[in-house]
Design an enzyme around this catalytic site. Structure first.
Site, short mmCIF file in Angstrom:
data_model
loop_
_atom_site.label_atom_id
_atom_site.label_comp_id
_atom_site.label_asym_id
_atom_site.label_seq_id
_atom_site.Cartn_x
_atom_site.Cartn_y
_atom_site.Cartn_z
N TYR A 1 56.29 -26.23 33.23
CA TYR A 1 56.46 -24.83 33.66
C TYR A 1 56.27 -23.81 32.56
O TYR A 1 56.35 -22.62 32.80
CB TYR A 1 57.83 -24.65 34.35
N HIS B 1 65.86 -28.34 30.10
CA HIS B 1 67.07 -27.89 30.79
C HIS B 1 68.19 -28.91 30.62
O HIS B 1 69.32 -28.58 30.33
CB HIS B 1 66.77 -27.70 32.28
N ARG C 1 65.75 -21.29 25.46
CA ARG C 1 66.17 -22.69 25.44
C ARG C 1 64.94 -23.47 24.96
O ARG C 1 63.99 -23.65 25.69
CB ARG C 1 66.58 -23.08 26.86
#
Lengths: 326, 370
Positions: B284, B274, B270
């Site tokens: 992250y 998100h 991805r």
């Protein structure tokens, strides 16, 4: 009319539904060859075959998902959750999915699912087998919760639940399965959902109850009768949504009320009934509403359950207490 | 001296066997070369179909770009970007027919669009308008929010199709995070037990919001989760559209023939957040890791491959993008002009027959014009 047990009336309803509509399927843990752990589906697998009455893996959430998915192919699933205490394993399918789907699709699709589960105490089952969790179900918009208290209703209400185009949680009282018998009309008939019944007429006080406590309250009413107290017993039959009309008629007649449930006191059906009476019929009340329930602890299965469960004396005491209010 | 007992107790060897058991299916390499001719032939992708597949992937690309922009402008509600997953989403769904039933997760809007779900309705779903859930005549459901529910429900659809003897299957998507859900296993397991017509797709895009794939499970391959359910399970290069299509096509053939479900794990990334609700991937993961994956994204290799076959060009692409953009412009207008929702209708559509108290509520809101 033949006299039948509560469980025989349930089996008969399932048989009639399978016979009437080939889209009806029954599935769950051990419901096939074994006929269910209580034999509620006795003989149905043999009569209708594995395609229509079948065992599933031991996976409640998958059973719920299966039911939802099957509706897309125009089946009318009757799923069994072996004991109502196992409902926690399938809460998303019930409260997160099937109950919300008519709303999600803005009324364009139907989810004619019946969730059958035995509940209720007093038969010395292991933990998580006897809990009265109907309050959890009633909190979910889109779920109808039906709890019959006698064989004739058990049959008629189950056939109505199967005919309903919405999901119905149909709860079968474990203790009543074989402990009570009653006259059951022959053949196919339905008993209306969302309608309470007057289980016994009376003038002095209304005892409003449902499910496994109906026979307990009837017993209490019978004993009170000997003391000259004429109690009316209302059997809610469908605990969500509530039949306000029948409740109201009784309350307006007697002016005094006891609400009795086997479930713990906090929240739940009894609270909802009391709240509706307080909002709508307070001017008819001559005394504060009495309440009979189990206490707010975890269900103590086994040895001590009858010390914990509401008994006939608890109902009698509550009735006398309400009647003594000046 | 060999000992079966000691062989069985060789845990280390068993882990090695698990690790070695899944090779990623790959047909088109990152430079646009077919590296497996037999695999390419098995895909049976004619030139016309290849162009159609490419167009659908471009449509996903443009829809994502526009959705992200609309979300930033506050004109959409929940938006989960799909950049990088064009092969994993669009190329897999390209293998299914109209009769097949799609059970999407919340990121799987492109597959719904390709099934014929109008874009303006997808926007309305994002905004929380009921018209975004009206999909009559199209075999798809709303994007599932409760991850895993679509797997158990797909099992039910697949079982129903088998009982009706349909030449069709259910197909459903989740992510690497979703592979940890109990329902994901229960769905695959019950579908396997009944040999239901279903294809389960786990899109391993590396992160469940921020939680990296390695935190989800000790399993080296998410596909191995299907082995526990006793169903064929494969790993696919999720950046290779031809491989994704081939895997889904073969899985569909297998399950529709009555052999039971199949699990596909697509290895993808991805490339964007998100969701557009405040997620910052740099909290992250590193910028470098995103850049590495960007080099592998599925459109680069498809462009080279199709241009070499004289099936695609920059001109074709920009002309098609304009077409899609115009469609999206119309969709935005249409979504903006939809009727306001009524509270009374919310209550009306909760039950076929409302209860006494609910009927009162409907009346009350109707009287208030709501």
């Amino acid at each position: 009319m033949a006299v039948k047990t509560y469980i025989a009336a349930i089996t008969e309803a399932l048989d009639l539904a399978l016979e009437k509509d080939e889209n009806v399927l029954i599935f769950g843990e051990d419901v096939g060859k074994n006929g269910g752990v209580f034999r509620a589906t006795e003989g149905l697998n043999q009569k209708y075959g594995d395609e229509r009455v079948f065992d599933t893996p031991l996976a409640e959430s998958a059973i719920g998902g299966l039911a939802i998915g099957l509706t897309t192919q125009n089946f009318r699933p009757i799923m069994e959750i072996q004991f109502f205490g196992f409902i926690f394993e399938v809460m998303d399918s019930l409260s997160g999915q099937m109950a919300r789907n008519r709303f999600r699709f803005h009324g364009t699709r139907e989810f004619p699912i019946v969730v059958r589960a035995p509940y209720g105490g007093g038969t010395h089952t292991p933990e998580m087998h006897a809990d009265n969790l109907e309050g959890l179900m009633a909190q979910t918009p889109g779920l109808r919760v039906v709890m019959p208290s006698n064989p004739a209703d058990a049959k008629g209400l189950l056939l109505s639940a199967i005919e309903s185009n919405d999901p119905v949680v149909y709860l079968e009282n474990l203790k009543l399965y074989r402990s009570i018998k009653g006259e059951v009309p022959e053949g196919y008939y339905t008993t209306p959902l969302d309608k309470a019944a007057v289980a016994k007429t009376g003038e002095d006080i209304s005892i409003i109850t449902y499910g496994g406590l109906v026979p307990v309250c009837l017993k209490a009413a019978e004993m009170l009768e000997k003391e000259g107290i004429n109690a009316e017993v209302i059997d809610l039959r469908t605990v969500s949504p509530l039949d306000i009309e029948t409740i109201g008629q009784s309350v307006e007649k007697t002016g005094r009320v006891v609400v009795a449930q086997e479930a713990q006191r906090q929240a739940g059906i009894g609270s909802a009934v009391m709240a509706e009476i307080s909002e709508r019929f307070i001017m008819s009340l001559e005394a504060p509403i009495g309440r009979v329930s189990a206490p707010d602890s975890v269900y103590p299965f086994g040895a001590a359950e009858n010390d914990w469960l509401p008994q006939v004396d608890d109902v009698i005491n509550s009735v006398k207490n309400v009647l003594s209010f000046e | 001296m060999t000992s079966q007992a000691l062989e069985i107790l060789n845990f280390e060897q068993q882990l090695q066997v698990q690790d070695d058991s899944f090779k990623a299916l790959s047909v088109l390499d990152k430079d646009g070369n077919i590296i497996d001719e037999a695999g390419f032939e098995a895909a049976e992708l004619s030139d016309d179909k290849l162009v159609e597949l490419m167009k659908r992937m471009i449509k996903q690309l443009v829809l994502n770009e526009r959705s992200v922009k609309l979300a930033k402008q506050g004109r959409l509600g929940f938006v989960a970007p799909t950049r990088g997953q064009e092969a994993s989403q669009t190329a897999t769904s390209f293998a299914f027919n109209d009769a097949d039933y799609l059970m999407p997760g919340y990121r799987d809007i492109p597959q719904m669009i390709h099934k014929g779900f109008p874009i303006y309705k997808a926007f309305l779903w994002s905004r929380g308008h009921h018209e975004g859930n009206l999909m009559e005549g199209i075999n798809t459901w709303f994007p599932q929010i409760i991850i895993g529910a679509q797997f158990v429900e797909a099992a039910g659809i697949g079982l129903g199709m088998k009982k009706r003897q349909l030449d069709a299957c259910a197909y459903t998507y989740t992510g690497d995070g979703g592979s940890s859900q109990g329902d994901t296993y229960e769905g695959m397991n019950i579908a396997g037990a009944f040999k239901a017509n279903a294809v389960f797709i786990i899109q391993n895009n590396g992160y469940a919001i921020s939680t990296p794939r390695k935190v989800q499970t000790a399993a080296t391959h998410l596909a191995s989760k299907g082995w526990g359910a006793g169903i064929p399970s494969i790993v696919v290069d999720g950046m290779d559209a031809i491989a994704c299509y081939l895997a889904a096509k073969k899985a569909r053939e297998w399950t529709v023939a009555g052999n039971g479900p199949v699990l596909i794990e697509t290895l993808t990334d991805r490339l964007e957040p998100h969701s557009m609700s405040g997620d910052d991937p740099l909290r992250y993961r590193t910028k470098e890791s995103i850049e590495e994956w960007q080099k592998l994204e599925p459109l680069i290799r498809m462009r080279i491959f199709l241009e070499n076959k004289n099936l695609w060009s920059e001109a074709i692409e920009s002309e098609y993008k304009e077409e899609v953009n115009a469609e999206i412009d119309d969709a935005v207008k249409k979504a903006d002009n939809v009727q306001k929702q009524k509270v009374s209708e919310f209550i009306e559509t909760t039950f076929e027959q409302p209860g006494f108290v609910q009927a009162e509520q409907i009346e009350k809101f109707r009287e208030a014009g709501k």
